[in-house]
Design an enzyme around this catalytic site. Sequence first.
Site, PDB file in Angstrom:
ATOM      1  N   VAL A   1     -64.709  18.228  -6.316  1.00 32.38           N
ATOM      2  CA  VAL A   1     -64.671  19.400  -7.206  1.00 32.38           C
ATOM      3  C   VAL A   1     -63.291  20.037  -7.075  1.00 32.38           C
ATOM      4  O   VAL A   1     -62.570  19.755  -6.116  1.00 32.38           O
ATOM      5  CB  VAL A   1     -65.800  20.400  -6.846  1.00 32.38           C
TER       6      VAL A   1
ATOM      7  N   ASN B   1     -57.880  17.855  -3.406  1.00 24.88           N
ATOM      8  CA  ASN B   1     -56.556  18.181  -2.872  1.00 24.88           C
ATOM      9  C   ASN B   1     -56.582  19.584  -2.272  1.00 24.88           C
ATOM     10  O   ASN B   1     -55.951  20.505  -2.765  1.00 24.88           O
ATOM     11  CB  ASN B   1     -55.518  18.150  -4.007  1.00 24.88           C
TER      12      ASN B   1
ATOM     13  N   SER C   1     -55.293   9.530  -2.508  1.00 22.10           N
ATOM     14  CA  SER C   1     -54.170   9.391  -3.437  1.00 22.10           C
ATOM     15  C   SER C   1     -54.265   8.118  -4.258  1.00 22.10           C
ATOM     16  O   SER C   1     -54.773   7.110  -3.796  1.00 22.10           O
ATOM     17  CB  SER C   1     -52.845   9.370  -2.677  1.00 22.10           C
TER      18      SER C   1
ATOM     19  N   LYS D   1     -51.850  14.475   3.273  1.00 17.67           N
ATOM     20  CA  LYS D   1     -51.849  14.306   1.809  1.00 17.67           C
ATOM     21  C   LYS D   1     -50.841  15.249   1.156  1.00 17.67           C
ATOM     22  O   LYS D   1     -50.151  14.889   0.189  1.00 17.67           O
ATOM     23  CB  LYS D   1     -53.259  14.518   1.238  1.00 17.67           C
TER      24      LYS D   1
ATOM     25  N   HIS E   1     -47.510  13.807   1.653  1.00 25.07           N
ATOM     26  CA  HIS E   1     -47.414  12.696   0.681  1.00 25.07           C
ATOM     27  C   HIS E   1     -46.974  13.240  -0.677  1.00 25.07           C
ATOM     28  O   HIS E   1     -46.084  12.709  -1.335  1.00 25.07           O
ATOM     29  CB  HIS E   1     -48.775  11.994   0.574  1.00 25.07           C
ATOM     30  N   ASN E   2     -47.615  14.323  -1.096  1.00 24.04           N
ATOM     31  CA  ASN E   2     -47.280  14.878  -2.409  1.00 24.04           C
ATOM     32  C   ASN E   2     -45.877  15.476  -2.430  1.00 24.04           C
ATOM     33  O   ASN E   2     -45.181  15.393  -3.438  1.00 24.04           O
ATOM     34  CB  ASN E   2     -48.319  15.920  -2.832  1.00 24.04           C
TER      35      ASN E   2
ATOM     36  N   GLU F   1     -43.752  12.652  -2.858  1.00 21.96           N
ATOM     37  CA  GLU F   1     -43.959  12.239  -4.262  1.00 21.96           C
ATOM     38  C   GLU F   1     -43.068  13.083  -5.190  1.00 21.96           C
ATOM     39  O   GLU F   1     -42.369  12.545  -6.055  1.00 21.96           O
ATOM     40  CB  GLU F   1     -45.447  12.418  -4.592  1.00 21.96           C
TER      41      GLU F   1
ATOM     42  N   LYS G   1     -49.504  21.282  -9.593  1.00 20.18           N
ATOM     43  CA  LYS G   1     -50.755  21.906  -9.160  1.00 20.18           C
ATOM     44  C   LYS G   1     -50.574  22.657  -7.848  1.00 20.18           C
ATOM     45  O   LYS G   1     -51.470  23.347  -7.407  1.00 20.18           O
ATOM     46  CB  LYS G   1     -51.840  20.845  -9.017  1.00 20.18           C
TER      47      LYS G   1
HETATM   48  C1  6PG Z   1     -52.019  11.453  -5.890  1.00 20.32           C
HETATM   49  C2  6PG Z   1     -51.363  12.610  -6.613  1.00 20.32           C
HETATM   50  C3  6PG Z   1     -52.325  13.601  -7.081  1.00 20.32           C
HETATM   51  C4  6PG Z   1     -51.633  14.843  -7.636  1.00 20.32           C
HETATM   52  C5  6PG Z   1     -51.606  14.893  -9.094  1.00 20.32           C
HETATM   53  C6  6PG Z   1     -50.932  16.134  -9.672  1.00 20.32           C
HETATM   54  O1  6PG Z   1     -51.617  11.234  -4.753  1.00 20.32           O
HETATM   55  O2  6PG Z   1     -52.877  10.796  -6.464  1.00 20.32           O
HETATM   56  O3  6PG Z   1     -50.493  13.229  -5.700  1.00 20.32           O
HETATM   57  O4  6PG Z   1     -53.154  13.952  -6.047  1.00 20.32           O
HETATM   58  O5  6PG Z   1     -52.285  15.962  -7.223  1.00 20.32           O
HETATM   59  O6  6PG Z   1     -50.976  13.760  -9.556  1.00 20.32           O
HETATM   60  O7  6PG Z   1     -49.908  16.625  -8.942  1.00 20.32           O
HETATM   61  P1  6PG Z   1     -48.975  17.762  -9.543  1.00 20.32           P
HETATM   62  O8  6PG Z   1     -49.694  18.408 -10.698  1.00 20.32           O
HETATM   63  O9  6PG Z   1     -48.734  18.748  -8.455  1.00 20.32           O
HETATM   64  O10 6PG Z   1     -47.729  17.080  -9.993  1.00 20.32           O
END
Ligand code: 6PG
Length: 471
Positions: A76, A104, A130, A184, A187-188, A191, A262
Amino acid sequence: MTNSTIGLIGLGTMGAMLALNIAEKGFPIAVWNRTTAVTHQFKAEAGALAPMITPTETLAELVAAIKPPRAIILMVPAGEAVDQQIAALRPLMAADDLIIDAGNALFHDTNRRSADAQTLGPHFMGIGVSGGEEGARHGPAIMGGGLRQDWDRVAPVLNAIAAKYQGVPCADFMGPAGAGHFVKAVHNGIEYADMQMIAEVYGVMRDGMGMTAAEISQTLHGWNKGPLQSYLIEISAEVAGATDKHSGKPMLDMILDRAGQKGTGRWTVIEAQHLAATIPAIEAAVMARNLSSRLPERLAGQAVFGAAPQAMAKSTLTLAQLEQAMIAGKILCYAQGFALISAASAAFDWPMPLPEIARVWREGCIIRSSMLNDMATALTEDPARNLMLAPFFAEHLKATHGALRQTIAAGALHGLPLPALASGLAWFDMMRTGRSTANMIQAQRDFFGAHGFERIDGLDDKHGPWSGHGI
Ligand code: 6PG
Protein backbone atom coordinates in the site's frame (compact mmCIF):
# COMPACT_ATOMS: atom_id res chain seq x y z
CA MET A 1 -9.83 -22.16 3.43
CA THR A 2 -6.51 -22.00 5.32
CA ASN A 3 -4.30 -23.24 2.52
CA SER A 4 -2.42 -20.13 1.38
CA THR A 5 1.28 -19.84 2.13
CA ILE A 6 1.15 -16.08 2.25
CA GLY A 7 -1.23 -13.13 1.97
CA LEU A 8 -0.98 -9.82 0.15
CA ILE A 9 -2.83 -6.56 0.68
CA GLY A 10 -2.97 -3.92 -2.03
CA LEU A 11 -3.53 -4.93 -5.65
CA GLY A 12 -2.23 -1.78 -7.29
CA THR A 13 0.26 -2.31 -10.11
CA MET A 14 3.18 -3.37 -7.90
CA GLY A 15 1.06 -5.47 -5.54
CA ALA A 16 -0.71 -7.27 -8.38
CA MET A 17 2.58 -8.06 -10.12
CA LEU A 18 4.17 -9.32 -6.92
CA ALA A 19 1.14 -11.52 -6.20
CA LEU A 20 1.30 -13.06 -9.68
CA ASN A 21 5.03 -13.64 -9.25
CA ILE A 22 4.42 -15.43 -5.93
CA ALA A 23 1.64 -17.54 -7.43
CA GLU A 24 3.77 -18.42 -10.43
CA LYS A 25 6.55 -19.70 -8.17
CA GLY A 26 4.11 -22.23 -6.72
CA PHE A 27 2.99 -20.53 -3.50
CA PRO A 28 -0.77 -20.32 -2.94
CA ILE A 29 -1.59 -16.71 -2.10
CA ALA A 30 -4.60 -15.01 -0.52
CA VAL A 31 -5.21 -11.44 -1.61
CA TRP A 32 -7.26 -8.51 -0.38
CA ASN A 33 -7.85 -5.05 -1.75
CA ARG A 34 -9.78 -2.13 -0.30
CA THR A 35 -12.07 -2.23 -3.34
CA THR A 36 -13.47 -5.76 -3.57
CA ALA A 37 -14.18 -5.48 -7.29
CA VAL A 38 -10.43 -5.09 -7.89
CA THR A 39 -9.76 -8.31 -5.96
CA HIS A 40 -12.21 -10.33 -8.06
CA GLN A 41 -11.03 -8.77 -11.29
CA PHE A 42 -7.47 -9.68 -10.33
CA LYS A 43 -8.41 -13.34 -9.91
CA ALA A 44 -10.50 -13.30 -13.09
CA GLU A 45 -7.56 -11.99 -15.09
CA ALA A 46 -4.94 -14.28 -13.53
CA GLY A 47 -5.37 -16.93 -16.24
CA ALA A 48 -3.48 -20.15 -15.50
CA LEU A 49 -2.37 -18.76 -12.12
CA ALA A 50 -5.96 -18.26 -10.90
CA PRO A 51 -6.14 -21.60 -8.99
CA MET A 52 -3.20 -20.41 -6.82
CA ILE A 53 -5.05 -17.23 -5.82
CA THR A 54 -7.67 -16.92 -3.07
CA PRO A 55 -9.56 -13.63 -3.32
CA THR A 56 -10.93 -12.40 0.01
CA GLU A 57 -13.51 -9.73 0.80
CA THR A 58 -12.66 -8.91 4.41
CA LEU A 59 -9.44 -8.78 6.40
CA ALA A 60 -10.77 -11.53 8.67
CA GLU A 61 -11.30 -13.73 5.59
CA LEU A 62 -7.79 -12.92 4.41
CA VAL A 63 -6.24 -13.89 7.74
CA ALA A 64 -8.31 -17.09 7.86
CA ALA A 65 -7.13 -18.07 4.38
CA ILE A 66 -3.44 -18.19 5.35
CA LYS A 67 -1.63 -21.08 7.03
CA PRO A 68 -0.37 -20.11 10.51
CA PRO A 69 2.05 -18.71 11.48
CA ARG A 70 0.83 -16.25 8.89
CA ALA A 71 2.76 -13.81 6.76
CA ILE A 72 1.01 -10.91 5.02
CA ILE A 73 2.73 -8.56 2.58
CA LEU A 74 1.53 -4.94 2.50
CA MET A 75 1.76 -3.24 -0.86
CA VAL A 76 0.00 0.00 0.00
CA PRO A 77 1.23 3.59 -0.41
CA ALA A 78 3.99 4.50 2.05
CA GLY A 79 2.97 6.57 5.08
CA GLU A 80 -0.41 6.75 6.83
CA ALA A 81 -1.93 3.89 4.83
CA VAL A 82 0.64 1.45 6.23
CA ASP A 83 -0.11 2.45 9.84
CA GLN A 84 -3.85 2.15 9.20
CA GLN A 85 -3.44 -1.27 7.65
CA ILE A 86 -1.31 -2.55 10.52
CA ALA A 87 -3.84 -1.21 13.06
CA ALA A 88 -6.66 -2.98 11.21
CA LEU A 89 -4.76 -6.29 11.00
CA ARG A 90 -3.37 -6.34 14.54
CA PRO A 91 -6.52 -7.56 16.34
CA LEU A 92 -7.02 -10.27 13.72
CA MET A 93 -3.52 -11.73 13.79
CA ALA A 94 -1.72 -13.96 16.30
CA ALA A 95 1.38 -12.79 18.18
CA ASP A 96 3.73 -14.89 16.06
CA ASP A 97 2.19 -13.85 12.73
CA LEU A 98 4.15 -11.49 10.51
CA ILE A 99 3.35 -8.30 8.61
CA ILE A 100 5.80 -7.39 5.84
CA ASP A 101 5.77 -3.84 4.50
CA ALA A 102 7.10 -4.09 0.96
CA GLY A 103 6.45 -0.47 -0.01
CA ASN A 104 8.97 2.37 -0.21
CA ALA A 105 8.70 3.29 3.48
CA LEU A 106 10.84 5.88 5.20
CA PHE A 107 13.14 3.70 7.30
CA HIS A 108 12.46 5.75 10.43
CA ASP A 109 8.80 4.70 10.10
CA THR A 110 9.92 1.09 9.76
CA ASN A 111 12.00 1.47 12.93
CA ARG A 112 8.96 2.80 14.77
CA ARG A 113 6.67 0.05 13.44
CA SER A 114 9.24 -2.61 14.36
CA ALA A 115 9.44 -1.24 17.91
CA ASP A 116 5.63 -1.14 18.17
CA ALA A 117 5.46 -4.73 16.96
CA GLN A 118 7.62 -5.86 19.88
CA THR A 119 5.05 -4.67 22.38
CA LEU A 120 1.81 -4.84 20.41
CA GLY A 121 2.51 -7.71 17.98
CA PRO A 122 2.38 -9.25 15.47
CA HIS A 123 5.95 -9.46 14.11
CA PHE A 124 6.90 -6.82 11.56
CA MET A 125 9.44 -6.58 8.74
CA GLY A 126 10.24 -3.88 6.20
CA ILE A 127 11.53 -5.01 2.84
CA GLY A 128 12.81 -2.81 0.04
CA VAL A 129 11.67 -4.07 -3.34
CA SER A 130 13.24 -2.69 -6.49
CA GLY A 131 12.68 -3.27 -10.17
CA GLY A 132 9.47 -1.49 -11.02
CA GLU A 133 6.48 -3.30 -12.48
CA GLU A 134 8.53 -5.68 -14.59
CA GLY A 135 10.76 -6.56 -11.64
CA ALA A 136 7.82 -7.19 -9.32
CA ARG A 137 6.32 -9.57 -11.89
CA HIS A 138 9.43 -11.45 -12.99
CA GLY A 139 12.06 -10.92 -10.33
CA PRO A 140 12.83 -7.87 -8.19
CA ALA A 141 15.83 -7.25 -5.94
CA ILE A 142 14.76 -7.59 -2.31
CA MET A 143 16.38 -5.96 0.73
CA GLY A 144 15.01 -7.29 4.01
CA GLY A 145 15.00 -5.69 7.45
CA GLY A 146 13.64 -6.94 10.77
CA LEU A 147 14.29 -10.02 12.86
CA ARG A 148 16.60 -12.59 11.29
CA GLN A 149 14.26 -15.45 12.21
CA ASP A 150 11.35 -13.70 10.47
CA TRP A 151 13.47 -13.25 7.36
CA ASP A 152 14.43 -16.92 7.45
CA ARG A 153 10.77 -17.87 7.71
CA VAL A 154 9.73 -16.05 4.54
CA ALA A 155 13.06 -16.39 2.70
CA PRO A 156 11.88 -19.43 0.66
CA VAL A 157 9.13 -17.27 -0.91
CA LEU A 158 11.28 -14.15 -1.26
CA ASN A 159 14.23 -16.04 -2.74
CA ALA A 160 11.92 -17.78 -5.19
CA ILE A 161 10.35 -14.57 -6.49
CA ALA A 162 13.59 -12.52 -6.54
CA ALA A 163 15.70 -11.93 -9.61
CA LYS A 164 18.63 -14.32 -10.01
CA TYR A 165 22.22 -13.47 -10.83
CA GLN A 166 23.80 -16.62 -12.24
CA GLY A 167 21.29 -18.61 -10.22
CA VAL A 168 21.86 -16.68 -6.96
CA PRO A 169 18.72 -14.94 -5.65
CA CYS A 170 18.99 -11.15 -5.45
CA ALA A 171 17.40 -11.10 -2.01
CA ASP A 172 19.07 -10.87 1.35
CA PHE A 173 18.74 -9.83 4.94
CA MET A 174 20.20 -6.36 5.50
CA GLY A 175 19.83 -6.01 9.26
CA PRO A 176 17.41 -5.09 12.02
CA ALA A 177 14.26 -2.97 11.88
CA GLY A 178 14.50 -0.35 9.09
CA ALA A 179 17.77 -1.66 7.58
CA GLY A 180 16.06 -3.05 4.46
CA HIS A 181 14.24 0.20 3.78
CA PHE A 182 17.40 2.18 4.51
CA VAL A 183 19.34 0.18 1.92
CA LYS A 184 16.46 0.66 -0.54
CA ALA A 185 16.59 4.43 0.04
CA VAL A 186 20.32 4.48 -0.71
CA HIS A 187 19.62 2.37 -3.80
CA ASN A 188 17.21 5.08 -4.89
CA GLY A 189 19.75 7.82 -4.10
CA ILE A 190 22.25 6.06 -6.35
CA GLU A 191 19.45 5.60 -8.90
CA TYR A 192 18.84 9.38 -8.89
CA ALA A 193 22.57 10.12 -9.34
CA ASP A 194 23.07 7.55 -12.09
CA MET A 195 19.99 8.85 -13.93
CA GLN A 196 21.18 12.44 -13.51
CA MET A 197 24.66 11.65 -14.83
CA ILE A 198 23.12 9.97 -17.87
CA ALA A 199 20.93 13.05 -18.36
CA GLU A 200 24.05 15.22 -18.13
CA VAL A 201 26.01 13.29 -20.79
CA TYR A 202 22.82 13.33 -22.90
CA GLY A 203 22.90 17.14 -22.54
CA VAL A 204 26.53 17.26 -23.68
CA MET A 205 25.65 15.16 -26.74
CA ARG A 206 22.45 17.06 -27.55
CA ASP A 207 23.44 20.67 -26.84
CA GLY A 208 27.23 20.57 -26.94
CA MET A 209 27.84 18.11 -29.76
CA GLY A 210 24.62 18.75 -31.68
CA MET A 211 23.77 15.07 -31.95
CA THR A 212 20.32 13.86 -32.93
CA ALA A 213 18.27 11.67 -30.60
CA ALA A 214 18.89 8.72 -32.93
CA GLU A 215 22.67 9.28 -32.78
CA ILE A 216 22.51 9.56 -29.01
CA SER A 217 20.52 6.34 -28.86
CA GLN A 218 23.09 4.56 -30.99
CA THR A 219 25.94 5.86 -28.81
CA LEU A 220 24.24 4.69 -25.62
CA HIS A 221 23.55 1.29 -27.17
CA GLY A 222 27.29 1.08 -27.85
CA TRP A 223 28.17 2.08 -24.27
CA ASN A 224 25.86 -0.62 -23.02
CA LYS A 225 28.25 -3.20 -24.47
CA GLY A 226 31.19 -1.89 -22.41
CA PRO A 227 31.95 -1.13 -18.75
CA LEU A 228 28.80 0.99 -18.50
CA GLN A 229 26.52 -1.98 -19.23
CA SER A 230 23.49 -1.36 -17.07
CA TYR A 231 19.72 -1.26 -17.07
CA LEU A 232 19.68 2.55 -16.91
CA ILE A 233 21.98 2.97 -19.93
CA GLU A 234 19.94 0.33 -21.78
CA ILE A 235 16.60 2.07 -21.20
CA SER A 236 18.13 5.49 -21.92
CA ALA A 237 19.30 4.18 -25.30
CA GLU A 238 15.81 2.90 -25.91
CA VAL A 239 13.99 6.09 -24.95
CA ALA A 240 16.40 8.18 -27.03
CA GLY A 241 15.55 6.01 -30.03
CA ALA A 242 11.77 6.21 -29.64
CA THR A 243 9.48 8.28 -31.85
CA ASP A 244 6.40 10.19 -30.71
CA LYS A 245 3.32 8.80 -32.43
CA HIS A 246 1.57 12.19 -32.42
CA SER A 247 4.25 14.46 -33.85
CA GLY A 248 6.58 11.98 -35.50
CA LYS A 249 9.44 13.67 -33.60
CA PRO A 250 11.84 11.94 -31.21
CA MET A 251 9.83 11.11 -28.09
CA LEU A 252 12.43 12.73 -25.83
CA ASP A 253 11.98 16.07 -27.58
CA MET A 254 8.26 16.05 -26.72
CA ILE A 255 8.71 15.46 -22.98
CA LEU A 256 8.61 18.43 -20.64
CA ASP A 257 11.90 18.80 -18.74
CA ARG A 258 10.37 18.81 -15.26
CA ALA A 259 11.42 15.73 -13.25
CA GLY A 260 9.15 14.27 -10.60
CA GLN A 261 10.14 12.47 -7.42
CA LYS A 262 8.42 10.53 -4.70
CA GLY A 263 11.00 11.49 -2.08
CA THR A 264 13.32 8.54 -1.54
CA GLY A 265 16.31 10.39 -3.04
CA ARG A 266 15.61 13.33 -0.75
CA TRP A 267 15.43 11.00 2.28
CA THR A 268 18.86 9.62 1.37
CA VAL A 269 20.34 13.12 1.25
CA ILE A 270 18.72 14.16 4.54
CA GLU A 271 20.02 11.03 6.25
CA ALA A 272 23.50 11.55 4.83
CA GLN A 273 23.51 15.02 6.38
CA HIS A 274 22.53 13.59 9.76
CA LEU A 275 25.36 11.09 9.49
CA ALA A 276 27.88 13.63 8.08
CA ALA A 277 28.34 11.20 5.19
CA THR A 278 29.48 12.76 1.92
CA ILE A 279 27.27 11.95 -1.07
CA PRO A 280 27.55 15.06 -3.27
CA ALA A 281 26.63 13.31 -6.54
CA ILE A 282 23.36 12.15 -4.99
CA GLU A 283 22.77 15.58 -3.46
CA ALA A 284 23.38 17.17 -6.86
CA ALA A 285 20.91 14.78 -8.47
CA VAL A 286 18.18 15.69 -5.97
CA MET A 287 19.00 19.37 -6.42
CA ALA A 288 18.78 18.99 -10.20
CA ARG A 289 15.33 17.38 -9.97
CA ASN A 290 14.16 20.17 -7.65
CA LEU A 291 15.51 22.84 -9.95
CA SER A 292 14.10 21.17 -13.06
CA SER A 293 10.61 21.66 -11.70
CA ARG A 294 11.12 25.43 -11.38
CA LEU A 295 10.46 26.09 -15.03
CA PRO A 296 9.24 29.71 -14.71
CA GLU A 297 12.39 30.66 -12.81
CA ARG A 298 14.58 29.00 -15.41
CA LEU A 299 12.77 30.85 -18.18
CA ALA A 300 13.22 34.13 -16.29
CA GLY A 301 16.94 33.36 -15.99
CA GLN A 302 17.17 32.62 -19.69
CA ALA A 303 15.44 35.90 -20.52
CA VAL A 304 18.04 37.87 -18.52
CA PHE A 305 21.26 35.97 -19.26
CA GLY A 306 20.51 34.16 -22.51
CA ALA A 307 20.28 30.40 -22.94
CA ALA A 308 23.19 28.66 -21.24
CA PRO A 309 24.16 25.73 -23.47
CA GLN A 310 26.35 26.53 -26.43
CA ALA A 311 27.55 24.19 -29.15
CA MET A 312 31.14 23.00 -28.84
CA ALA A 313 33.72 22.84 -31.59
CA LYS A 314 34.16 19.24 -32.74
CA SER A 315 37.64 19.02 -31.27
CA THR A 316 36.51 20.00 -27.75
CA LEU A 317 35.49 16.57 -26.55
CA THR A 318 35.20 13.09 -28.04
CA LEU A 319 32.47 10.57 -27.38
CA ALA A 320 35.13 8.24 -26.01
CA GLN A 321 36.06 10.89 -23.41
CA LEU A 322 32.41 11.35 -22.55
CA GLU A 323 32.02 7.61 -21.99
CA GLN A 324 35.07 7.60 -19.73
CA ALA A 325 33.68 10.58 -17.81
CA MET A 326 30.49 8.62 -17.24
CA ILE A 327 32.47 5.59 -16.05
CA ALA A 328 34.37 7.72 -13.53
CA GLY A 329 31.20 9.49 -12.40
CA LYS A 330 29.39 6.22 -11.94
CA ILE A 331 32.14 4.67 -9.82
CA LEU A 332 32.27 7.80 -7.66
CA CYS A 333 28.53 7.90 -7.12
CA TYR A 334 28.38 4.22 -6.10
CA ALA A 335 31.40 4.73 -3.83
CA GLN A 336 29.49 7.54 -2.12
CA GLY A 337 26.38 5.41 -1.71
CA PHE A 338 28.27 2.48 -0.18
CA ALA A 339 30.17 4.85 2.11
CA LEU A 340 26.82 6.17 3.33
CA ILE A 341 25.67 2.64 4.16
CA SER A 342 28.94 2.08 5.97
CA ALA A 343 28.44 5.25 8.02
CA ALA A 344 24.88 4.21 8.88
CA SER A 345 26.03 0.71 9.88
CA ALA A 346 28.36 2.23 12.44
CA ALA A 347 25.99 4.95 13.66
CA PHE A 348 22.91 2.72 14.03
CA ASP A 349 24.89 -0.32 15.15
CA TRP A 350 23.39 -2.27 12.26
CA PRO A 351 25.97 -4.50 10.64
CA MET A 352 24.67 -4.01 7.11
CA PRO A 353 26.54 -6.43 4.81
CA LEU A 354 28.10 -4.32 2.04
CA PRO A 355 29.22 -7.18 -0.25
CA GLU A 356 25.76 -8.78 -0.02
CA ILE A 357 24.15 -5.46 -0.85
CA ALA A 358 26.23 -5.22 -4.02
CA ARG A 359 25.28 -8.83 -4.82
CA VAL A 360 21.57 -8.16 -4.31
CA TRP A 361 21.80 -5.16 -6.65
CA ARG A 362 23.38 -7.17 -9.50
CA GLU A 363 20.01 -8.14 -10.97
CA GLY A 364 16.36 -7.15 -10.75
CA CYS A 365 16.76 -3.63 -9.41
CA ILE A 366 16.84 -0.35 -11.28
CA ILE A 367 20.57 0.23 -10.70
CA ARG A 368 21.63 -3.25 -11.84
CA SER A 369 24.81 -3.09 -13.83
CA SER A 370 27.82 -5.19 -14.68
CA MET A 371 29.95 -3.00 -12.38
CA LEU A 372 28.06 -4.26 -9.34
CA ASN A 373 29.62 -7.69 -9.60
CA ASP A 374 33.08 -6.08 -9.46
CA MET A 375 31.86 -3.96 -6.55
CA ALA A 376 30.73 -7.10 -4.72
CA THR A 377 34.21 -8.56 -5.25
CA ALA A 378 35.94 -5.38 -4.05
CA LEU A 379 33.70 -5.10 -0.99
CA THR A 380 34.28 -8.77 -0.16
CA GLU A 381 38.05 -8.13 -0.18
CA ASP A 382 37.63 -5.28 2.32
CA PRO A 383 34.15 -4.01 3.25
CA ALA A 384 35.61 -1.12 5.30
CA ARG A 385 37.64 0.36 2.42
CA ASN A 386 36.08 3.07 0.28
CA LEU A 387 35.27 1.57 -3.12
CA MET A 388 37.35 4.18 -4.96
CA LEU A 389 40.43 2.80 -3.17
CA ALA A 390 39.83 -0.82 -4.19
CA PRO A 391 42.58 -1.64 -6.73
CA PHE A 392 40.12 -2.57 -9.50
CA PHE A 393 38.21 0.72 -9.24
CA ALA A 394 41.29 2.79 -8.45
CA GLU A 395 42.75 1.62 -11.78
CA HIS A 396 39.53 2.53 -13.58
CA LEU A 397 39.51 5.96 -11.93
CA LYS A 398 43.16 6.58 -12.78
CA ALA A 399 42.32 5.81 -16.39
CA THR A 400 39.15 7.90 -16.57
CA HIS A 401 39.28 10.90 -14.23
CA GLY A 402 41.21 12.90 -16.84
CA ALA A 403 38.29 12.52 -19.24
CA LEU A 404 35.87 13.48 -16.46
CA ARG A 405 37.95 16.62 -15.95
CA GLN A 406 37.90 17.39 -19.71
CA THR A 407 34.15 16.89 -19.82
CA ILE A 408 33.49 19.17 -16.88
CA ALA A 409 35.86 21.81 -18.22
CA ALA A 410 34.10 21.69 -21.58
CA GLY A 411 30.73 21.86 -19.85
CA ALA A 412 31.78 24.88 -17.79
CA LEU A 413 33.11 26.71 -20.84
CA HIS A 414 29.99 26.02 -22.89
CA GLY A 415 27.35 26.61 -20.23
CA LEU A 416 26.36 22.94 -20.02
CA PRO A 417 25.37 22.24 -16.41
CA LEU A 418 26.90 18.98 -15.13
CA PRO A 419 26.13 19.12 -11.40
CA ALA A 420 26.35 15.41 -10.55
CA LEU A 421 29.47 14.74 -12.60
CA ALA A 422 31.17 17.91 -11.35
CA SER A 423 30.40 17.26 -7.71
CA GLY A 424 31.61 13.69 -8.17
CA LEU A 425 34.93 15.04 -9.45
CA ALA A 426 35.24 17.62 -6.66
CA TRP A 427 34.66 14.81 -4.15
CA PHE A 428 37.28 12.65 -5.86
CA ASP A 429 39.81 15.49 -5.74
CA MET A 430 39.02 16.23 -2.11
CA MET A 431 39.32 12.55 -1.28
CA ARG A 432 42.90 12.57 -2.57
CA THR A 433 44.01 15.87 -1.06
CA GLY A 434 46.27 15.31 1.91
CA ARG A 435 46.48 19.01 2.70
CA SER A 436 43.09 20.63 2.19
CA THR A 437 42.00 24.22 2.68
CA ALA A 438 40.06 23.58 5.89
CA ASN A 439 42.92 25.24 7.79
CA MET A 440 41.43 28.52 6.49
CA ILE A 441 38.01 27.54 7.86
CA GLN A 442 39.56 26.75 11.25
CA ALA A 443 41.39 30.07 11.29
CA GLN A 444 38.19 31.95 10.44
CA ARG A 445 36.28 30.10 13.16
CA ASP A 446 38.96 30.93 15.67
CA PHE A 447 39.05 34.56 14.59
CA PHE A 448 35.39 35.29 15.01
CA GLY A 449 34.46 32.77 17.67
CA ALA A 450 37.66 31.73 19.44
CA HIS A 451 36.76 28.13 18.53
CA GLY A 452 40.40 27.04 18.60
CA PHE A 453 42.29 24.79 16.19
CA GLU A 454 44.78 21.95 16.18
CA ARG A 455 48.33 22.79 15.04
CA ILE A 456 50.25 20.69 12.57
CA ASP A 457 53.27 20.65 14.92
CA GLY A 458 51.17 19.37 17.84
CA LEU A 459 51.99 22.38 20.05
CA ASP A 460 49.29 23.09 22.59
CA ASP A 461 48.47 26.60 21.39
CA LYS A 462 44.91 26.60 20.06
CA HIS A 463 44.52 30.24 19.06
CA GLY A 464 46.01 32.53 16.43
CA PRO A 465 47.68 35.89 16.94
CA TRP A 466 44.31 37.51 16.19
CA SER A 467 42.84 36.27 19.48
CA GLY A 468 40.83 39.01 21.10
CA HIS A 469 39.94 40.51 17.71
CA GLY A 470 36.78 38.44 17.45
CA ILE A 471 33.32 39.80 17.94
C1 6PG B 1 12.75 0.89 -7.86
C2 6PG B 1 12.44 2.37 -7.95
C3 6PG B 1 11.13 2.71 -7.40
C4 6PG B 1 10.92 4.22 -7.33
C5 6PG B 1 10.08 4.74 -8.40
C6 6PG B 1 9.84 6.25 -8.34
O1 6PG B 1 13.78 0.59 -7.27
O2 6PG B 1 11.98 0.09 -8.37
O3 6PG B 1 13.42 3.04 -7.21
O4 6PG B 1 11.01 2.17 -6.15
O5 6PG B 1 10.32 4.56 -6.16
O6 6PG B 1 10.64 4.40 -9.61
O7 6PG B 1 10.87 6.97 -7.86
P1 6PG B 1 10.85 8.56 -7.97
O8 6PG B 1 9.43 9.00 -8.21
O9 6PG B 1 11.35 9.09 -6.67
O10 6PG B 1 11.74 8.91 -9.11
